[in-house]
Design a protein around this motif. Structure first.
Motif, PDB file in Angstrom:
ATOM      1  N   GLY A   1       0.821  -1.207   0.000  1.00  0.00           N
ATOM      2  CA  GLY A   1       0.000   0.000   0.000  1.00  0.00           C
ATOM      3  C   GLY A   1       0.854   1.256   0.000  1.00  0.00           C
ATOM      4  N   ASP A   2       1.952   1.222   0.762  1.00  0.00           N
ATOM      5  CA  ASP A   2       2.875   2.365   0.795  1.00  0.00           C
ATOM      6  C   ASP A   2       3.545   2.559  -0.566  1.00  0.00           C
ATOM      7  OD1 ASP A   2       2.399   2.782   3.563  1.00  0.00           O
ATOM      8  OD2 ASP A   2       3.930   1.285   4.074  1.00  0.00           O
ATOM      9  N   VAL A   3       3.923   1.452  -1.205  1.00  0.00           N
ATOM     10  CA  VAL A   3       4.563   1.524  -2.519  1.00  0.00           C
ATOM     11  C   VAL A   3       3.584   2.101  -3.539  1.00  0.00           C
ATOM     12  CG1 VAL A   3       5.617   0.197  -4.385  1.00  0.00           C
ATOM     13  CG2 VAL A   3       6.127  -0.387  -2.005  1.00  0.00           C
ATOM     14  N   ALA A   4       2.344   1.609  -3.512  1.00  0.00           N
ATOM     15  CA  ALA A   4       1.318   2.101  -4.440  1.00  0.00           C
ATOM     16  C   ALA A   4       1.068   3.593  -4.225  1.00  0.00           C
ATOM     17  CB  ALA A   4       0.030   1.311  -4.256  1.00  0.00           C
TER      18      ALA A   4
ATOM     19  N   TRP B   1      -9.851   0.300  -1.914  1.00  0.00           N
ATOM     20  CA  TRP B   1      -8.779   0.731  -2.797  1.00  0.00           C
ATOM     21  C   TRP B   1      -9.135   0.582  -4.260  1.00  0.00           C
ATOM     22  CZ3 TRP B   1      -3.918  -1.730  -0.188  1.00  0.00           C
ATOM     23  CH2 TRP B   1      -3.515  -0.916   0.883  1.00  0.00           C
ATOM     24  N   GLN B   2      -9.825  -0.500  -4.588  1.00  0.00           N
ATOM     25  CA  GLN B   2     -10.132  -0.749  -5.986  1.00  0.00           C
ATOM     26  C   GLN B   2     -10.967   0.391  -6.566  1.00  0.00           C
ATOM     27  OE1 GLN B   2     -11.337  -4.753  -6.500  1.00  0.00           O
ATOM     28  NE2 GLN B   2     -10.716  -4.785  -8.625  1.00  0.00           N
ATOM     29  N   GLU B   3     -11.968   0.822  -5.846  1.00  0.00           N
ATOM     30  CA  GLU B   3     -12.814   1.908  -6.337  1.00  0.00           C
ATOM     31  C   GLU B   3     -12.163   3.277  -6.132  1.00  0.00           C
ATOM     32  OE1 GLU B   3     -16.774   1.729  -4.798  1.00  0.00           O
ATOM     33  OE2 GLU B   3     -16.968  -0.391  -5.298  1.00  0.00           O
ATOM     34  N   GLU B   4     -11.602   3.521  -4.974  1.00  0.00           N
ATOM     35  CA  GLU B   4     -11.022   4.832  -4.663  1.00  0.00           C
ATOM     36  C   GLU B   4      -9.813   5.168  -5.525  1.00  0.00           C
ATOM     37  OE1 GLU B   4     -10.030   5.435  -0.550  1.00  0.00           O
ATOM     38  OE2 GLU B   4     -11.939   4.612   0.104  1.00  0.00           O
ATOM     39  N   HIS B   5      -8.927   4.203  -5.711  1.00  0.00           N
ATOM     40  CA  HIS B   5      -7.657   4.476  -6.364  1.00  0.00           C
ATOM     41  C   HIS B   5      -7.476   3.750  -7.695  1.00  0.00           C
ATOM     42  CE1 HIS B   5      -6.451   6.523  -2.731  1.00  0.00           C
ATOM     43  NE2 HIS B   5      -6.706   5.443  -2.028  1.00  0.00           N
ATOM     44  N   GLY B   6      -8.416   2.873  -8.017  1.00  0.00           N
ATOM     45  CA  GLY B   6      -8.299   2.123  -9.258  1.00  0.00           C
ATOM     46  C   GLY B   6      -7.233   1.040  -9.212  1.00  0.00           C
ATOM     47  N   TYR B   7      -6.833   0.613  -8.010  1.00  0.00           N
ATOM     48  CA  TYR B   7      -5.866  -0.472  -7.897  1.00  0.00           C
ATOM     49  C   TYR B   7      -6.548  -1.773  -8.302  1.00  0.00           C
ATOM     50  CZ  TYR B   7      -3.238   2.683  -4.749  1.00  0.00           C
ATOM     51  OH  TYR B   7      -2.564   3.730  -4.194  1.00  0.00           O
ATOM     52  N   HIS B   8      -5.810  -2.607  -8.989  1.00  0.00           N
ATOM     53  CA  HIS B   8      -6.311  -3.936  -9.320  1.00  0.00           C
ATOM     54  C   HIS B   8      -5.796  -4.888  -8.242  1.00  0.00           C
ATOM     55  CE1 HIS B   8      -7.851  -7.032 -12.033  1.00  0.00           C
ATOM     56  NE2 HIS B   8      -6.900  -7.756 -11.476  1.00  0.00           N
ATOM     57  N   LEU B   9      -6.686  -5.613  -7.591  1.00  0.00           N
ATOM     58  CA  LEU B   9      -6.290  -6.551  -6.542  1.00  0.00           C
ATOM     59  C   LEU B   9      -6.185  -7.946  -7.145  1.00  0.00           C
ATOM     60  CD1 LEU B   9      -8.631  -5.248  -3.696  1.00  0.00           C
ATOM     61  CD2 LEU B   9      -6.323  -4.495  -4.297  1.00  0.00           C
ATOM     62  N   LEU B  10      -5.057  -8.599  -6.929  1.00  0.00           N
ATOM     63  CA  LEU B  10      -4.784  -9.925  -7.473  1.00  0.00           C
ATOM     64  C   LEU B  10      -4.559 -10.883  -6.320  1.00  0.00           C
ATOM     65  CD1 LEU B  10      -4.290 -11.448 -10.158  1.00  0.00           C
ATOM     66  CD2 LEU B  10      -1.891 -10.776  -9.975  1.00  0.00           C
ATOM     67  N   ARG B  11      -5.400 -11.920  -6.270  1.00  0.00           N
ATOM     68  CA  ARG B  11      -5.324 -12.890  -5.173  1.00  0.00           C
ATOM     69  C   ARG B  11      -4.218 -13.908  -5.435  1.00  0.00           C
ATOM     70  NH1 ARG B  11      -8.217 -15.118  -1.026  1.00  0.00           N
ATOM     71  NH2 ARG B  11     -10.120 -13.923  -1.263  1.00  0.00           N
TER      72      ARG B  11
END
Length: 121
Positions: A63-66, A92-102
């Motif tokens: 999260g810090d890196v992103a 995060w996905q909606e707020e920042h557009g990060y893609h979460l990969l499981r």
């Protein structure tokens, strides 16, 4: 596309980096969040996407890196990988557009996500 790949597990990092390179991506590797932040702050403008593990040793997590990369390049595509996505901020996905990969994920899945991101930018 040049990917900053941040993964603390050496074997996973090497497999993913090699697979990405074989698929035509340039890769810059970092083994910790702290190392990745140093790379970002070094102003390497060749980076066009971030793939980072979330849970890593050291003072900086994924999260810090992103956050650091988005401060410098606000539209940078970001993929955050985690074996414990429940411990991450689901907003995060909606707020920042990060893609979460499981985790676990395979090279083909990562390449597919990056190609999707590249097509969207």
């Amino acid at each position: 596309m040049c990917v900053l790949l941040v993964e603390d597990e050496p074997l996973i990092r090497e497999i993913m980096a090699e697979s990405l390179e074989d698929a035509g991506f340039a890769v810059i590797q970092a083994s910790t969040g702290d190392e990745a932040i140093s790379v970002i702050r070094a102003d390497m403008t060749t980076i066009t996407a971030l793939v980072t593990d979330f849970h890593m040793p050291g003072t900086a997590d994924g999260g810090d890196v992103a956050h650091c990369i988005r401060q410098k390049w606000p539209n940078m595509p970001v993929v955050i990988a985690s074996g414990r996505p429940d411990a991450m901020k689901t907003s995060w996905q909606e707020e920042h557009g990060y893609h979460l990969l499981r985790k676990p994920y395979g090279p083909r899945q990562l390449i597919g996500v990056l190609r999707e991101i590249a097509g969207a930018t």
